[in-house]
Write an enzyme that holds these catalytic residues in place. Structure first.
Site, PDB file in Angstrom:
ATOM      1  N   LYS A  59     -11.807 -10.996  -4.967  1.00  0.00           N
ATOM      2  CA  LYS A  59     -12.473  -9.710  -5.196  1.00  0.00           C
ATOM      3  C   LYS A  59     -13.804  -9.929  -5.884  1.00  0.00           C
ATOM      4  CE  LYS A  59      -8.271  -6.983  -5.311  1.00  0.00           C
ATOM      5  NZ  LYS A  59      -7.092  -6.684  -6.110  1.00  0.00           N
ATOM      6  N   GLN A 103      -5.040  -4.968 -11.864  1.00  0.00           N
ATOM      7  CA  GLN A 103      -4.232  -5.674 -10.862  1.00  0.00           C
ATOM      8  C   GLN A 103      -2.731  -5.465 -11.117  1.00  0.00           C
ATOM      9  OE1 GLN A 103      -5.571  -7.627  -8.201  1.00  0.00           O
ATOM     10  NE2 GLN A 103      -3.453  -7.641  -7.533  1.00  0.00           N
ATOM     11  N   ASP A 126      -8.762   2.044  -6.900  1.00  0.00           N
ATOM     12  CA  ASP A 126      -7.510   1.755  -6.204  1.00  0.00           C
ATOM     13  C   ASP A 126      -6.856   3.040  -5.702  1.00  0.00           C
ATOM     14  OD1 ASP A 126      -6.433  -0.623  -5.522  1.00  0.00           O
ATOM     15  OD2 ASP A 126      -5.274  -0.930  -7.358  1.00  0.00           O
TER      16      ASP A 126
END
Ligand code: NAD
Length: 297
Positions: A59, A103, A126
């Site tokens: 990422k 995460q 997200d």
């Protein structure tokens, strides 16, 4: 069920589509930079999970390649919930950060729902914050989770922009994948059926689908004779199995070789849905930067 002899399905090249989406995000980032805003993405990793470390590294690399700022926060597994909440609040208030991704999975002693709820919804790239989940339900614009967004983009790549009236069956009803996928296809005017572990006669249900999305996490569960001839098959599942040579490999939720004899197009695993996820994350970061710049104006 008799399967007609057909030409093999087209294999949907998720990597090539992802490269195009990353280029689109980079162009949008350049445009924003010209107006003085460099989009910034902060990724927070708690603990040492090897798969998560690889994701976070990728990422960061892709974010910088797209001309954005990348901020990585690697915290030890013993980090307390309060310490993580304090970092989230700090990032919420940081004007250089437009997107925040924590995460998952988080260590068991941390309540992931509380962390997600603490995110500024405009920075929730997200798409997990309840406000963004609610926006999908309402069909309003907002930050959409990356993997589900990728499923719709892949379907449009095969079938064109207008998916109106198509029958979609989604196997799986998780908050992360199945539910948002089903809602996004519904918002695209499809007729959607959501299947799950208690669904009766799943093969017959699947045979009705013009677009079949498999997100159950059950290796090669969907067989060739579950698929309507000419359907588009999007395999979200990622299952690690031991290969004949003793080395592990990844397979999806769909029996790929059988399915490709019947389908019109199919995503491979790996190389289908997966690569799209980071590309969508970059697009979401650009979108967040625009929203936040507008908020300040
Ligand atoms: P999950 O375990 O949270 O949910 C699985 C869902 O599948 C549940 O709703 C369950 O009811 C349903 N299900 C399970 N067994 C079933 C069966 N036999 N018949 C019908 N339905 C069944 O999993 P998840 O987080 O939604 O992930 C699903 C899969 O997608 C996993 O393999 C995961 O690794 C993968 N995944 C891939 C990506 C990507 O970028 N490609 C991203 C996220 C998840």
């Amino acid at each position: 069920m008799q399967i007609e002899a057909r030409t093999q399905a087209a294999i949907i090249d998720g990597k090539a589509i992802a490269a195009r989406v990353r280029a689109q995000a980079a162009a949008a980032a350049r445009e924003l930079a010209a107006s003085g805003v460099i989009p910034g993405l902060a990724v927070v990793l708690v603990g040492e999970d090897p798969a998560s470390q690889i994701y976070v590294r990728n990422k960061g690399r892709r974010t910088i390649e797209a001309g954005m700022r990348s901020f990585e926060h690697k915290l030890p597994a013993r980090t307390s919930q309060d310490e993580l909440l304090a970092l989230v609040r700090q990032l919420n208030g940081d004007p250089a950060v437009h997107g925040i991704l924590v995460q998952m999975p988080l260590p068991k002693h941390i309540d992931a729902d509380r962390i997600v709820a603490a995110l500024d919804p405009d920075k929730d790239v997200d798409g997990l914050h309840p406000l963004n989940a609610g926006r999908i339900v309402l069909g309003k614009p907002g930050l959409v989770p990356c993997t589900p967004q990728g499923c719709v983009i892949l379907a449009r790549h095969v079938l064109g922009e207008d998916l109106s009236g198509l029958d979609v069956v989604v196997i799986g009803r998780s908050i992360l994948v199945g539910k948002p996928v089903a809602l996004l296809f519904q918002n695209a005017n499809c007729t959607v059926t959501m299947a799950h572990s208690r669904t009766r006669n799943l093969p017959a249900l699947c045979r009705r689908a013009d677009i079949l999305v498999a997100a159950a996490g059950r290796r090669e569960m969907v067989r060739g004779d579950w698929i309507k001839p000419g359907a588009t098959v999007i395999d979200v599942g990622i299952n690690r199995i031991a290969g004949a040579d003793g080395r592990s490999r990844l397979v999806g939720d769909v029996a790929f070789e059988e399915a490709r004899q019947v389908a019109r197009a199919i995503t491979p695993v790996p190389g289908g849905v997966g690569p799209r996820t980071i590309a969508c994350l970059l697009l979401n970061t650009v979108q967040a930067a625009r929203t936040i710049a507008g908020r300040r104006a």
